[in-house]
Motif scaffolding. Structure first.
Motif, PDB file in Angstrom:
ATOM      1  N   PHE A 153       0.812  -1.213   0.000  1.00 55.23           N
ATOM      2  CA  PHE A 153       0.000   0.000   0.000  1.00 55.23           C
ATOM      3  C   PHE A 153       0.850   1.270   0.000  1.00 55.23           C
ATOM      4  O   PHE A 153       0.321   2.377  -0.173  1.00 55.23           O
ATOM      5  CB  PHE A 153      -0.953   0.006   1.190  1.00 55.23           C
ATOM      6  CG  PHE A 153      -2.054  -1.030   1.096  1.00 55.23           C
ATOM      7  CD1 PHE A 153      -2.525  -1.453  -0.138  1.00 55.23           C
ATOM      8  CD2 PHE A 153      -2.622  -1.579   2.237  1.00 55.23           C
ATOM      9  CE1 PHE A 153      -3.533  -2.398  -0.243  1.00 55.23           C
ATOM     10  CE2 PHE A 153      -3.629  -2.517   2.149  1.00 55.23           C
ATOM     11  CZ  PHE A 153      -4.082  -2.934   0.904  1.00 55.23           C
ATOM     12  N   SER A 154       2.144   1.122   0.204  1.00 53.03           N
ATOM     13  CA  SER A 154       3.044   2.278   0.082  1.00 53.03           C
ATOM     14  C   SER A 154       3.446   2.520  -1.370  1.00 53.03           C
ATOM     15  O   SER A 154       4.056   3.539  -1.687  1.00 53.03           O
ATOM     16  CB  SER A 154       4.303   2.055   0.929  1.00 53.03           C
ATOM     17  OG  SER A 154       5.114   1.029   0.369  1.00 53.03           O
ATOM     18  N   ALA A 156       2.638   3.190  -5.381  1.00 57.21           N
ATOM     19  CA  ALA A 156       1.656   4.005  -6.111  1.00 57.21           C
ATOM     20  C   ALA A 156       0.615   3.145  -6.834  1.00 57.21           C
ATOM     21  O   ALA A 156      -0.554   3.527  -6.943  1.00 57.21           O
ATOM     22  CB  ALA A 156       2.374   4.911  -7.103  1.00 57.21           C
ATOM     23  N   GLN A 159      -2.827   2.271  -4.766  1.00 65.34           N
ATOM     24  CA  GLN A 159      -3.536   3.273  -3.962  1.00 65.34           C
ATOM     25  C   GLN A 159      -5.048   3.156  -4.082  1.00 65.34           C
ATOM     26  O   GLN A 159      -5.782   3.466  -3.139  1.00 65.34           O
ATOM     27  CB  GLN A 159      -3.059   4.677  -4.354  1.00 65.34           C
ATOM     28  CG  GLN A 159      -1.608   4.961  -3.982  1.00 65.34           C
ATOM     29  CD  GLN A 159      -1.305   4.584  -2.552  1.00 65.34           C
ATOM     30  OE1 GLN A 159      -1.877   5.145  -1.614  1.00 65.34           O
ATOM     31  NE2 GLN A 159      -0.422   3.607  -2.352  1.00 65.34           N
TER      32      GLN A 159
END
Length: 408
Positions: A153-154, A156, A159
């Motif tokens: 989830f970090s 791109a 997202q």
């Protein structure tokens, strides 16, 4: 008309959680995605089986499979989610008829740590946003999965998925549970009977459905004639597979067999061989003698068992009726058994089991007999070694269908 009744025209924006209560949510710890805010939580659903979700699940599967050596439970989830298996599962549904529900709210226990992610992914595949309340008790497997998700989830690329999920922890607080319950379209409760009864007291939105997974027990049916035909190698492989079904999660998983039903009287040699080899699969640490003794004595005081015996690391006892299994406490290597002459005799007993591990050659006969036996409820039949395998059909519920609605 507008000349006489002035109308305020406002721009329609994607749905967000209404009526934010910052004071209430201040005690809610969002553990995944890390540092996520509630203002960024996206309620607008995606299309059912959308391309971004399929890509995400495919990549999640790939990364989970890389953990086979360090996290076998998570690797098993990755294997379940592999593209070929997922494609086969989704082919059963007419996608054009399915629509997402909206926000789903899941409350999950700590005893089977992967349940939280299985439940969330079923909802995500239908395009839904999800809040998952995790137990306050940390689990190494669950924490490893949360770390992996936080890493993804970090990035791109994911997202759109991260915006639609919140894994949270918060102290026992009915007001918070009610807050999420009154805004969701589906509430899912995994837990013990008492937990479910307490949560059901908390109001649920009139528009929402509720899906509960209460305490369940499971059974293994052993065909004595079939066992007598196995050579030493095949017999040992069977024992190893059956031990995996029984031992994981300290027998607390609903799908772990706690009752072993023998179809036909085993010879003394087969009886001793079976139990000794099965016991040998469990480490010393698994068998907590004190817990075994307590479980045994509780069942004895309740009058539901007889002929108890210590076999290596296991304590086994006879039980007269399958329905009495629900009155026993299991764990640490305590098991019960029955010996019946024919399958039909056993199926007349009024009992309910989640999973039946069938050890024999005629599974079709068992399945067909179950259809004619309304007093015996079994929701799933599988071979030894597969009791704890993930499946989109669970406790008799089609999980993928439960998180979608049909456009008629």
């Amino acid at each position: 008309m507008q000349r006489h009744v002035p109308l305020a025209i406002t721009e329609i924006t994607p749905a967000k959680m209404p009526h934010w209560d910052d004071a209430l949510l201040a005690s809610v710890d969002v553990v995944c995605p890390r540092n996520a805010t509630w203002s960024a939580f996206e309620l607008e659903p995606l299309v059912v089986y959308s391309e971004p979700v399929i890509r995400f699940v495919t990549e999640l599967s790939r990364r989970l499979l890389l953990l086979a050596n360090s996290q076998p439970d998570l690797a098993a989830l990755g294997f379940f989610l592999r593209p070929a298996a997922l494609k086969q599962a989704l082919q059963q549904y007419n996608h054009t008829d399915l629509m997402p529900l909206g926000l789903t709210f899941h409350l999950v226990p700590s005893n089977v740590p992967t349940v939280a992610f299985y439940s969330w992914l079923a909802a995500l595949l239908q395009g839904n946003s999800t809040v998952v309340r995790l137990s306050s008790r940390h689990n190494l497997v669950q924490d490893a999965m949360l770390n992996l998700l936080n890493l993804m989830f970090s990035e791109a690329e994911w997202q759109e998925i991260a915006a639609r999920v919140r894994f949270v922890r918060y102290p026992h607080n009915d007001a918070i549970t009610e807050y999420f319950s009154t805004h969701c379209y589906s509430r899912v409760i995994w837990g013990g009977d008492n937990t479910i009864r307490e949560i059901r007291k908390i109001p649920l939105s009139a528009k929402a459905k509720e899906l509960c997974f209460p305490d369940r027990k499971s059974v293994a049916v052993l065909d004595t004639d079939y066992l007598n035909t196995l050579n030493a190698h095949d017999f040992m492989q069977l024992i190893q597979r059956l031990s995996l079904d029984i031992s994981q999660f300290n027998q607390q998983a609903c799908a772990s067999p706690v009752l072993l039903v023998w179809l036909g009287m085993p010879s003394p040699e087969l009886w001793q061989r079976f139990w000794l080899l099965l016991s040998g699969q469990f480490p010393d640490a698994f068998a907590d003698k004190l817990e075994q003794t307590v479980n045994l004595q509780l069942a004895a005081c309740d009058g539901v068992i007889s002929d108890a015996a210590q076999v290596g690391h296991l304590t086994v006892a006879a039980i007269s009726n399958a329905s009495d299994v629900s009155r026993c406490t299991f764990g640490a290597g305590f098991l019960v058994y029955q010996i019946v002459d024919v399958l039909a005799t056993w199926l007349t007993q009024s009992a309910s089991f989640q999973t039946c591990v069938y050890v024999g050659t005629d599974k079709a006969h068992l399945v067909e007999s179950l259809k004619q036996s309304p007093t015996m409820r079994i929701d799933r039949v599988c071979p030894a070694g597969q009791a704890l395998a993930f499946d989109w059909i669970w406790d008799g519920h089609d999980m993928l269908r439960q998180f979608s609605r049909i456009l008629g």
